[in-house]
Design a protein around this motif. Structure first.
Motif: not given
Length: 209
Positions: A38-40, A102, A105, A124, A127, A134
């Motif tokens: 996941l790319d926030l 994920y 992240v 983040a 997730a 992370l």
């Protein structure tokens, strides 16, 4: 800056951040076993696209519709086996609730005031799957006095210690929490500045249990 402000910024320039992935993302994640990522605050997708080329199944989230439209155009130019690994989603990193878990992240250069930053980092961490990583990268507070470029508002800058404090309640293992120096003004650099920028880099892991 709100989503409309970012829409305007992205609309005013082609590839605001360039097409190449961030050097710290490449340094930290090259050779990692691919999984779900996941790319926030994915912006135009440069880091998410690079991750997909490395075998990751990537969701890129951003609150700028203009940035995501550009990311989708870039995706259309990729080989099918890479493009099929990318999903773009419109949403706010501070409030988005994602039931998925994920293995990675990424929060790269999401420069927010402290309360908003903390909310995004909590999303983040929430997730992260067991054993997940992370990775947080951003303009460090000391860049104001010791570096070049980046935001000049101290309210949206942070330190590695800030990130660790924001996430202390999650019990994540610290792999790395440091300031790193990034040369700007190299070939392909946008903005006309030359010198060394100071970034904050924090890499954390959730226990596999």
């Amino acid at each position: 800056m709100d989503s409309q402000g970012w829409d305007d910024r992205y609309a005013a320039s082609e590839l605001v951040w360039g097409a190449a992935p961030n050097r710290w993302v490449v340094r930290e994640l090259t050779g990692s076993t691919p999984g779900r990522a996941l790319d926030l605050g994915a912006g135009e997708g440069r880091n998410a696209i690079w991750l997909a080329t490395q075998g990751w199944e990537v969701t890129g989230l951003d609150f700028s519709a203009v940035a995501l439209e550009r990311a989708e155009r870039l995706t259309a130019e990729l080989p099918d086996e890479v493009a099929d690994r990318l999903t773009w989603r419109h949403g706010d990193a501070r409030t988005d609730e994602d039931p998925a878990a994920y293995d990675l992240v990424l929060v790269a250069y999401l420069q927010l005031p402290a309360e908003d930053r903390r909310a995004a980092l909590h999303r983040a961490a929430d997730a992260l799957a067991p054993g997940g990583t992370l990775l947080v990268i951003g303009h460090d507070l000391t860049n104001l006095t010791d570096g070049v470029g980046g935001p000049q508002d101290p309210a949206v800058l942070f330190t590695p210690e800030d990130v660790l404090a924001d996430l202390a309640e999650y019990g994540l293992r610290t792999v790395r929490a440091e300031r790193v120096h990034r040369t700007v003004g190299e070939p392909g650099h946008k903005g006309g500045l030359t010198g060394v920028a100071v970034d904050a880099l924090v890499r954390l892991e959730r226990s596999a249990e």
